[in-house]
Motif scaffolding. Sequence first.
Motif, PDB file in Angstrom:
ATOM      1  N   ASP A  74      -4.219 -11.969  -2.060  1.00  0.00           N
ATOM      2  CA  ASP A  74      -4.470 -10.610  -1.566  1.00  0.00           C
ATOM      3  C   ASP A  74      -5.943 -10.236  -1.604  1.00  0.00           C
ATOM      4  O   ASP A  74      -6.353  -9.275  -0.949  1.00  0.00           O
ATOM      5  CB  ASP A  74      -3.665  -9.595  -2.390  1.00  0.00           C
ATOM      6  N   THR A  75      -6.746 -10.961  -2.363  1.00  0.00           N
ATOM      7  CA  THR A  75      -8.161 -10.609  -2.500  1.00  0.00           C
ATOM      8  C   THR A  75      -9.092 -11.767  -2.139  1.00  0.00           C
ATOM      9  O   THR A  75     -10.273 -11.719  -2.462  1.00  0.00           O
ATOM     10  CB  THR A  75      -8.465 -10.157  -3.940  1.00  0.00           C
ATOM     11  N   ASN A 126      -2.618  -8.736   6.201  1.00  0.00           N
ATOM     12  CA  ASN A 126      -2.105  -8.877   4.840  1.00  0.00           C
ATOM     13  C   ASN A 126      -1.405  -7.568   4.472  1.00  0.00           C
ATOM     14  O   ASN A 126      -2.066  -6.586   4.138  1.00  0.00           O
ATOM     15  CB  ASN A 126      -3.260  -9.162   3.880  1.00  0.00           C
ATOM     16  N   PRO A 127      -0.068  -7.515   4.558  1.00  0.00           N
ATOM     17  CA  PRO A 127       0.621  -6.243   4.308  1.00  0.00           C
ATOM     18  C   PRO A 127       0.476  -5.716   2.897  1.00  0.00           C
ATOM     19  O   PRO A 127       0.450  -4.509   2.680  1.00  0.00           O
ATOM     20  CB  PRO A 127       2.089  -6.570   4.639  1.00  0.00           C
ATOM     21  N   ALA A 128       0.361  -6.610   1.895  1.00  0.00           N
ATOM     22  CA  ALA A 128       0.257  -6.152   0.506  1.00  0.00           C
ATOM     23  C   ALA A 128      -1.009  -5.333   0.285  1.00  0.00           C
ATOM     24  O   ALA A 128      -1.023  -4.390  -0.495  1.00  0.00           O
ATOM     25  CB  ALA A 128       0.296  -7.343  -0.446  1.00  0.00           C
ATOM     26  N   LYS A 129      -2.086  -5.696   0.976  1.00  0.00           N
ATOM     27  CA  LYS A 129      -3.348  -4.967   0.861  1.00  0.00           C
ATOM     28  C   LYS A 129      -3.596  -4.044   2.045  1.00  0.00           C
ATOM     29  O   LYS A 129      -4.494  -3.209   2.013  1.00  0.00           O
ATOM     30  CB  LYS A 129      -4.518  -5.954   0.760  1.00  0.00           C
ATOM     31  N   SER A 130      -2.787  -4.218   3.127  1.00  0.00           N
ATOM     32  CA  SER A 130      -3.023  -3.500   4.381  1.00  0.00           C
ATOM     33  C   SER A 130      -4.445  -3.752   4.879  1.00  0.00           C
ATOM     34  O   SER A 130      -5.154  -2.840   5.303  1.00  0.00           O
ATOM     35  CB  SER A 130      -2.765  -2.000   4.230  1.00  0.00           C
ATOM     36  N   ASP A 152     -14.471  -9.864  10.860  1.00  0.00           N
ATOM     37  CA  ASP A 152     -14.542  -8.591  10.140  1.00  0.00           C
ATOM     38  C   ASP A 152     -13.183  -8.301   9.521  1.00  0.00           C
ATOM     39  O   ASP A 152     -12.157  -8.878   9.898  1.00  0.00           O
ATOM     40  CB  ASP A 152     -15.000  -7.449  11.055  1.00  0.00           C
ATOM     41  N   LEU A 153     -13.202  -7.426   8.544  1.00  0.00           N
ATOM     42  CA  LEU A 153     -11.990  -6.987   7.856  1.00  0.00           C
ATOM     43  C   LEU A 153     -11.866  -5.480   8.024  1.00  0.00           C
ATOM     44  O   LEU A 153     -12.874  -4.766   8.059  1.00  0.00           O
ATOM     45  CB  LEU A 153     -12.056  -7.326   6.361  1.00  0.00           C
ATOM     46  N   GLU A 154     -10.627  -5.012   8.129  1.00  0.00           N
ATOM     47  CA  GLU A 154     -10.410  -3.570   8.197  1.00  0.00           C
ATOM     48  C   GLU A 154      -9.319  -3.192   7.202  1.00  0.00           C
ATOM     49  O   GLU A 154      -8.222  -3.764   7.208  1.00  0.00           O
ATOM     50  CB  GLU A 154     -10.020  -3.137   9.608  1.00  0.00           C
ATOM     51  N   ASP A 155      -9.649  -2.246   6.339  1.00  0.00           N
ATOM     52  CA  ASP A 155      -8.743  -1.795   5.285  1.00  0.00           C
ATOM     53  C   ASP A 155      -8.000  -0.557   5.778  1.00  0.00           C
ATOM     54  O   ASP A 155      -8.572   0.520   5.887  1.00  0.00           O
ATOM     55  CB  ASP A 155      -9.557  -1.488   4.026  1.00  0.00           C
ATOM     56  N   PHE A 156      -6.697  -0.733   6.070  1.00  0.00           N
ATOM     57  CA  PHE A 156      -5.878   0.364   6.585  1.00  0.00           C
ATOM     58  C   PHE A 156      -5.218   1.166   5.471  1.00  0.00           C
ATOM     59  O   PHE A 156      -4.477   2.110   5.745  1.00  0.00           O
ATOM     60  CB  PHE A 156      -4.778  -0.190   7.501  1.00  0.00           C
ATOM     61  N   VAL A 186     -14.774  -7.839  -4.088  1.00  0.00           N
ATOM     62  CA  VAL A 186     -15.480  -7.668  -5.362  1.00  0.00           C
ATOM     63  C   VAL A 186     -15.398  -6.239  -5.873  1.00  0.00           C
ATOM     64  O   VAL A 186     -15.720  -5.959  -7.034  1.00  0.00           O
ATOM     65  CB  VAL A 186     -16.954  -8.104  -5.234  1.00  0.00           C
ATOM     66  N   SER A 187     -14.962  -5.314  -5.016  1.00  0.00           N
ATOM     67  CA  SER A 187     -14.739  -3.926  -5.426  1.00  0.00           C
ATOM     68  C   SER A 187     -13.867  -3.288  -4.341  1.00  0.00           C
ATOM     69  O   SER A 187     -13.671  -3.892  -3.279  1.00  0.00           O
ATOM     70  CB  SER A 187     -16.070  -3.169  -5.566  1.00  0.00           C
ATOM     71  N   PRO A 188     -13.347  -2.094  -4.576  1.00  0.00           N
ATOM     72  CA  PRO A 188     -12.517  -1.455  -3.543  1.00  0.00           C
ATOM     73  C   PRO A 188     -13.235  -1.253  -2.214  1.00  0.00           C
ATOM     74  O   PRO A 188     -12.590  -1.127  -1.177  1.00  0.00           O
ATOM     75  CB  PRO A 188     -12.147  -0.113  -4.184  1.00  0.00           C
ATOM     76  N   THR A 189     -14.563  -1.248  -2.236  1.00  0.00           N
ATOM     77  CA  THR A 189     -15.313  -0.988  -1.000  1.00  0.00           C
ATOM     78  C   THR A 189     -16.235  -2.135  -0.599  1.00  0.00           C
ATOM     79  O   THR A 189     -17.082  -1.962   0.272  1.00  0.00           O
ATOM     80  CB  THR A 189     -16.152   0.292  -1.149  1.00  0.00           C
TER      81      THR A 189
END
Length: 255
Positions: free
Chosen positions: A174-175, A124-128, A148-152, A200-203
């Motif tokens: 995006d979420t 998802n490029p908008a959220k990386s 799993d998800l990875e936030d770049f 549900v939150s940035p982390t």
Amino acid sequence: MTRLSTGLKAAGLALILLSPPAVAAALPKAAAPAKTVVLAAVRKGVVLTLTADGKPVARFTNSAAFNWNELGSVVIKTAAGPKPVFMLSPNYPDPEDSDQAGDQPNYLFDETGRLFWVIDGQFNPAKSVLLESQHETFSVGDYKASFDLEDFSRTPHLKFVFKSNCYADEWVSDTELKAHCPRTTANGEVVETDAVVRQVSPTQWRLTEKALPKAKLKVAPDNPATLFNELATGVRAKPEVQTLPDDLAATYKRF
């Protein structure tokens, strides 16, 4: 003299009136908008050239085994701010030429022609945020799933590992992602339930299974009698060195 001027004079203060041009000059200067880099790809025969603002930055030459496909340019979110990148992927027409034919990762190159990220999964490029999901049946009643998800978008990256026997397969927004949970019934039949994964939150991201099958479940650690409801908190992921496989690297030149 106005009441305001009189009061200021009594207080020993002077009222200074500025002309419109002087007022404009006295205001804080707004930051200049960031320059937009125009990315483009030009193909001539077997050669694909990437350009930034009309200047060549990298060249890719098709080999006898594969062709380079340009998937377009996108703006991704990074810790340093928005970044425009090219998205490329090799295509192996003959499956015998590669064990991974038809399932190649995407390679992201920045505006200087440098390899930026290797993306193997649904990105998802908008959220990386990258989704990596697996689900496989080993035998009747033995259906394993994980994702799993990875936030770049931050440094270091954050990885969200889900332990529930579920997999995500589609970005809804995006979420939010659509997910499924393979459930084994008492007679050994596998029924997939619907689930949703939301940020549900940035982390933190949460997986919520919507409903259980009507049939009685074969209860096991990975097949509980209750709904899956898992909160995954991001953990720091060690940055990986971004490299091209040898066969791809041989066809790539950065200017």
